[in-house]
Motif scaffolding. Structure first.
Motif, PDB file in Angstrom:
ATOM      1  N   THR A 135      -3.520  14.146  10.468  1.00 58.73           N
ATOM      2  CA  THR A 135      -4.063  12.801  10.703  1.00 58.73           C
ATOM      3  C   THR A 135      -4.956  12.324   9.566  1.00 58.73           C
ATOM      4  O   THR A 135      -5.522  11.241   9.643  1.00 58.73           O
ATOM      5  CB  THR A 135      -4.863  12.768  12.019  1.00 58.73           C
ATOM      6  N   LEU A 136      -5.096  13.140   8.509  1.00 58.38           N
ATOM      7  CA  LEU A 136      -5.849  12.740   7.318  1.00 58.38           C
ATOM      8  C   LEU A 136      -4.879  12.716   6.142  1.00 58.38           C
ATOM      9  O   LEU A 136      -4.519  13.765   5.592  1.00 58.38           O
ATOM     10  CB  LEU A 136      -7.006  13.700   7.043  1.00 58.38           C
ATOM     11  N   ALA A 137      -4.438  11.525   5.762  1.00 55.77           N
ATOM     12  CA  ALA A 137      -3.450  11.360   4.698  1.00 55.77           C
ATOM     13  C   ALA A 137      -4.145  11.207   3.348  1.00 55.77           C
ATOM     14  O   ALA A 137      -5.107  10.445   3.215  1.00 55.77           O
ATOM     15  CB  ALA A 137      -2.564  10.150   4.977  1.00 55.77           C
ATOM     16  N   ALA A 138      -3.627  11.918   2.336  1.00 58.68           N
ATOM     17  CA  ALA A 138      -4.237  11.899   1.014  1.00 58.68           C
ATOM     18  C   ALA A 138      -4.018  10.554   0.337  1.00 58.68           C
ATOM     19  O   ALA A 138      -2.965   9.920   0.469  1.00 58.68           O
ATOM     20  CB  ALA A 138      -3.663  13.017   0.164  1.00 58.68           C
ATOM     21  N   VAL A 139      -5.020  10.140  -0.427  1.00 58.77           N
ATOM     22  CA  VAL A 139      -5.013   8.866  -1.140  1.00 58.77           C
ATOM     23  C   VAL A 139      -4.800   9.137  -2.632  1.00 58.77           C
ATOM     24  O   VAL A 139      -5.348  10.096  -3.186  1.00 58.77           O
ATOM     25  CB  VAL A 139      -6.345   8.125  -0.916  1.00 58.77           C
ATOM     26  N   THR A 140      -4.030   8.300  -3.281  1.00 59.87           N
ATOM     27  CA  THR A 140      -3.742   8.472  -4.714  1.00 59.87           C
ATOM     28  C   THR A 140      -4.814   7.779  -5.554  1.00 59.87           C
ATOM     29  O   THR A 140      -4.549   6.820  -6.282  1.00 59.87           O
ATOM     30  CB  THR A 140      -2.355   7.912  -5.055  1.00 59.87           C
ATOM     31  N   VAL A 141      -6.021   8.293  -5.440  1.00 63.70           N
ATOM     32  CA  VAL A 141      -7.158   7.648  -6.103  1.00 63.70           C
ATOM     33  C   VAL A 141      -7.052   7.731  -7.620  1.00 63.70           C
ATOM     34  O   VAL A 141      -7.788   7.036  -8.346  1.00 63.70           O
ATOM     35  CB  VAL A 141      -8.469   8.276  -5.590  1.00 63.70           C
ATOM     36  N   GLU A 142      -6.125   8.563  -8.126  1.00 70.56           N
ATOM     37  CA  GLU A 142      -5.930   8.636  -9.577  1.00 70.56           C
ATOM     38  C   GLU A 142      -5.322   7.358 -10.143  1.00 70.56           C
ATOM     39  O   GLU A 142      -5.382   7.108 -11.352  1.00 70.56           O
ATOM     40  CB  GLU A 142      -5.039   9.832  -9.928  1.00 70.56           C
TER      41      GLU A 142
ATOM     42  N   TYR B 138       0.819  -1.214   0.000  1.00 69.72           N
ATOM     43  CA  TYR B 138       0.000   0.000   0.000  1.00 69.72           C
ATOM     44  C   TYR B 138       0.854   1.266   0.000  1.00 69.72           C
ATOM     45  O   TYR B 138       0.343   2.365   0.239  1.00 69.72           O
ATOM     46  CB  TYR B 138      -0.930   0.003   1.219  1.00 69.72           C
ATOM     47  N   ALA B 139       2.138   1.122  -0.290  1.00 65.21           N
ATOM     48  CA  ALA B 139       3.042   2.276  -0.247  1.00 65.21           C
ATOM     49  C   ALA B 139       2.606   3.381  -1.198  1.00 65.21           C
ATOM     50  O   ALA B 139       2.807   4.568  -0.916  1.00 65.21           O
ATOM     51  CB  ALA B 139       4.463   1.831  -0.587  1.00 65.21           C
ATOM     52  N   ASN B 140       2.022   3.003  -2.324  1.00 61.19           N
ATOM     53  CA  ASN B 140       1.598   4.000  -3.300  1.00 61.19           C
ATOM     54  C   ASN B 140       0.100   4.285  -3.249  1.00 61.19           C
ATOM     55  O   ASN B 140      -0.424   5.010  -4.102  1.00 61.19           O
ATOM     56  CB  ASN B 140       1.990   3.547  -4.706  1.00 61.19           C
ATOM     57  N   HIS B 141      -0.582   3.739  -2.253  1.00 62.66           N
ATOM     58  CA  HIS B 141      -1.988   4.094  -2.049  1.00 62.66           C
ATOM     59  C   HIS B 141      -2.104   5.477  -1.406  1.00 62.66           C
ATOM     60  O   HIS B 141      -3.138   6.135  -1.522  1.00 62.66           O
ATOM     61  CB  HIS B 141      -2.683   3.060  -1.161  1.00 62.66           C
ATOM     62  N   PHE B 142      -1.044   5.900  -0.721  1.00 61.46           N
ATOM     63  CA  PHE B 142      -1.008   7.211  -0.085  1.00 61.46           C
ATOM     64  C   PHE B 142      -0.011   8.092  -0.827  1.00 61.46           C
ATOM     65  O   PHE B 142       0.985   7.612  -1.367  1.00 61.46           O
ATOM     66  CB  PHE B 142      -0.620   7.085   1.389  1.00 61.46           C
ATOM     67  N   ASP B 143      -0.274   9.398  -0.832  1.00 58.18           N
ATOM     68  CA  ASP B 143       0.574  10.342  -1.567  1.00 58.18           C
ATOM     69  C   ASP B 143       1.782  10.714  -0.704  1.00 58.18           C
ATOM     70  O   ASP B 143       1.836  11.777  -0.083  1.00 58.18           O
ATOM     71  CB  ASP B 143      -0.243  11.584  -1.931  1.00 58.18           C
ATOM     72  N   ILE B 144       2.762   9.803  -0.680  1.00 56.39           N
ATOM     73  CA  ILE B 144       3.947   9.946   0.160  1.00 56.39           C
ATOM     74  C   ILE B 144       5.154  10.257  -0.715  1.00 56.39           C
ATOM     75  O   ILE B 144       5.354   9.640  -1.762  1.00 56.39           O
ATOM     76  CB  ILE B 144       4.219   8.654   0.958  1.00 56.39           C
TER      77      ILE B 144
END
Length: 757
Positions: free
Chosen positions: A199-206, A116-122
């Protein structure tokens, strides 16, 4: 796709779950509602009172009753003939409690190797994930190891396999995350967040795989036709909102889809977006605007000047937005500036910040809509000619690759700057007339004329007739009835200014903008408990960031604010109450007019929970208090027995109007096809707001009721109706067609819903 006739918003929480929602379905059917519209239903942070802090998008929330509870709710709605609309949150997930979010926990444990490393915009190029949770850097010494977790007070973090030996500090140093002082979040965070909430991390829904993973559960219900509509939260935070809604439409071809997009005056959704429309803040602005007396602007501006409240809106907004870019969203500005090629670091940061500060709307949509981007760059160049070279490079790089990372991130972040700088700061500083300080509002623009209102309504009918319209939402700064009463103040502006000046001299708040906001709020929401008012003013003071803030509170000032409601009640409470009594009836008139307009004008009207009766709420959490549905059921039952209620403090008349309008809209949709403005004739013509939705349906409301009464009422003012007999479905009165006297049409109530027999 079949749009619902109307929706009714329910705020779900552990104290009002799926079973409770199911319990009001029959009431909503009797009210005339077309669809039950619920706040987010997926698994969220334990105890969440709103559900926007989703932790697991693959499961229905157990605290609300889980999958069985949701299925029971949808079955009850279907049996009652109602649709179900669900609010979804594609932009972010809550990471406050790692154990509650399996994806985030996996990322913390395994780092960039996580599935899930790329599920979040890290930003993995910066090494470990920064977790700003410590009280200070010295608190690393307070870490302990318990089994396979690193523990800091109530916070528990997973330990990567094979790294648990040694002291807690040594274990911490081996992890894929770094626990740091919470103050470093604004400046050093290396994952995108929702606004300034770490505490709200962005998701890479694109990413297609992330879209599938985050939408699989809810789309299962949509495709099974258990869910008939979707409300999309915060689309402006997405990398490509247009691509997102196109993918969603492909996945849910028959769903009614509206997006929480705030449109500024003159702004429209891109034509290519396959959605029915927005969640209705534009309609909210227009409906209040047409009820506002333009003559009140000068008096309120003079009052603000007299009290020391700034009235140069553009300057106040610019300063507030710069505060956001320079102190709150520093990490985001740095990350974007780092993508700018061939520009000095400081100049790059300044150019990025200045461009986002200059946006006239929330964000641009390149390459489809270029004008908003062009306007922002030119405005930034005018303000900062010393940044011309950097701005030129920024403009060229963004335009040259409108789908690249630089263009994407600056567009995502501009909405954050606008929302935090304008809605959450300027609206609490520029308090000249607070009723205009609303989500989607333009406080510097004092209302609108009747002709403009009609033009926009007809445009909505022709362009996006199934868009949502709203008067109150879970995010509005104050409820519809509070705003309606405050609108009356524009008609008695000189008297209110004198009263506020006198009250301030005796017991004002020692911060001018909060002081003026407080008096307007007190009058608008009266009667209000000291606790509710105190809580609101404390939030307003912190949001304004003038004398106190959420992170650096001024305790003495906050104590004086908390004590103010009781002090006012003791010293000038009788005078305030007398003033409210004077404007109470005109406030009810405004409330009924804006309500019948919202319920009958083009668009799908949403009724926010409880507002079918008088509701004088303020910003959240005040607007999320429990609703007395037993009282509302009892009132509906009395209507069925033939009661036509009096216009009084009970609010029964509002409920009566809501039921009559919604039931007609649901049962006779053919009457609501088209829109045509109508003009009254006679001495009080300017006080009528009237239109036809078809040849057989006419709606009439009242504008500026104080002025109408002062002029002696409707007199011989008339409205021309089609031939035949017309019935007011609210009162049951019959009116002959042709030239009708408005004094006869509006004898009992300030509104009428006329249907030709």
């Amino acid at each position: 796709m079949t749009a619902p006739a109307s929706t009714y918003r329910l705020q779900l929480r552990p104290g009002f779950d799926f079973a409770d929602a199911r319990g009001v379905v029959a009431y909503l059917r009797d009210l005339g509602i077309g669809a039950v519209y619920v706040s987010p239903v997926l698994e969220a942070t334990p105890g969440s009172t709103h559900g926007y802090d989703v932790t697991d998008p693959t499961r229905m929330r157990e605290e609300l009753g889980g999958e069985d509870g949701f299925r029971s709710l949808t079955a009850a709605a279907r049996e009652a003939g109602l649709g179900v609309v669900v609010d979804i949150v594609p932009n972010h997930m809550s990471v406050e409690v790692p154990s509650a979010n399996p994806w985030w926990r996996h990322v913390l444990r395994d780092g960039s190797r996580s599935a899930y490393a790329n599920h979040f915009d890290i930003d993995w190029s910066r090494g470990r994930v920064l977790v700003p949770v410590l009280g200070s850097a010295d608190d690393l010494a307070k870490l302990t190891v318990e089994g396979d977790e690193l523990v800091y007070f109530d916070h528990r973090f997973p330990i990567a396999p094979g790294t648990g030996e040694g002291s807690p500090q040594e274990v911490h140093d081996r992890q894929h995350y770094e626990l740091v002082d919470w103050r470093r979040g604004n400046t050093e965070l290396n994952y995108r967040r929702f606004f300034d909430i770490t505490t709200l991390a962005a998701v890479t829904v694109e990413r297609p795989e992330v879209f599938d993973d985050t939408h699989r559960e809810i789309l299962t219900w949509v495709n099974a036709e258990e869910v008939t509509g979707l409300r999309i939260d915060h689309p402006d935070g997405l990398a490509d909102p247009g691509a997102y809604v196109r993918r969603l439409r492909d996945a849910a071809p028959h769903a009614w889809i509206v997006i929480e997009k705030i449109l500024h005056p003159g702004e429209h959704l891109p034509e290519s977006w396959p959605v029915e429309g927005t969640t209705g803040y534009d309609a909210m602005r227009e409906t209040l605007g047409v009820l506002l007396d333009p003559a009140g602007e000068e008096a309120f501006t003079k009052l603000a000047d007299r009290l020391g409240v700034r009235t140069d809106y553009a300057a106040v907004e610019q300063e507030a937005r710069r505060l956001v870019t320079d102190t709150i969203l520093v990490a985001e500005v740095r990350r974007i500036a780092g993508l700018l090629d061939g520009v000095d670091v400081d100049a790059a940061r300044a150019a990025v910040a200045e461009t986002m500060i200059a946006f006239g709307v929330y964000r641009s949509y390149l390459p489809e809509v270029e004008s908003t981007w062009t306007d922002a760059v030119e405005r930034a160049r005018d303000r900062r000619p010393d940044l011309d070279a950097a701005l030129t490079t920024l403009d060229q790089q963004v335009r040259g690759d409108p789908e690249g990372e630089l263009a994407t991130r600056i567009q995502q972040t501009s909405g954050m700057v606008v929302a935090k700088g304008t809605e959450d700061t300027t609206f609490y500083r520029f308090t000249r007339f607070a009723a205009l300080n609303e989500v989607g509002g333009s406080p510097e623009v004092w209302g609108m004329g009747v002709d403009e209102f009609h033009r926009l309504a007809a445009e909505r009918d022709a362009g996006r007739p199934a868009t949502m319209t709203a008067l109150t939402t879970h995010d509005t700064k104050r409820s519809e009835d509070t705003r309606a009463r405050m609108a009356v103040l524009a008609e008695v502006a000189d008297d209110f200014a004198d009263a506020v000046a006198s009250w301030t001299e005796r017991c004002g708040i020692d911060e001018p903008s909060l002081n003026l906001l407080a008096w307007q709020t007190l009058v608008g929401a009266w009667p209000i408990s000291d606790e509710r008012l105190g809580d609101y003013l404390l939030k307003a003071a912190r949001e304004s960031k003038l004398r106190t803030t959420w992170t650096e509170p001024d305790e003495e000032f906050e104590k004086s604010v908390a004590a103010w409601p009781a002090r006012v009640r003791d010293e000038v409470g009788d005078e305030v109450e007398a003033f409210v009594r004077r404007i109470e009836w005109p406030g009810w008139s405004n409330s009924l007019t804006q309500k019948i307009v919202q319920l009958t004008a083009p668009g799908v009207p949403d009724v926010y929970q409880g507002t079918e009766l008088w509701d004088f709420s303020l910003v959240d959490p005040d607007n999320r208090r429990p609703v007395d549905y037993d009282l509302r059921r009892e009132m509906l039952a009395r209507f069925d027995e033939g009661l036509v209620p009096e216009l009084d403090v009970s609010g029964a008349t509002k409920l009566f109007v809501v039921q009559r309008a919604l039931t007609l809209r649901r049962d006779r949709p053919e009457l609501f096809e088209g829109y045509r403005s109508l003009s009254a004739d006679g001495p009080a013509a300017a006080h009528a707001l009237a239109y036809a939705r078809s040849e057989d349906l006419v709606v009439v409301g009242t504008r500026l009721p104080v002025g109408l009464e002062a002029a002696g009422g409707w007199g011989d003012t008339t409205l021309t109706l089609g031939e035949g007999e017309w019935t007011d479905l609210i009162t049951g009165a019959t009116i002959a067609g042709g030239v009708a006297e408005l004094s006869a049409v509006l004898t009992r109530y300030p509104v009428a819903l006329l249907v030709r027999s």
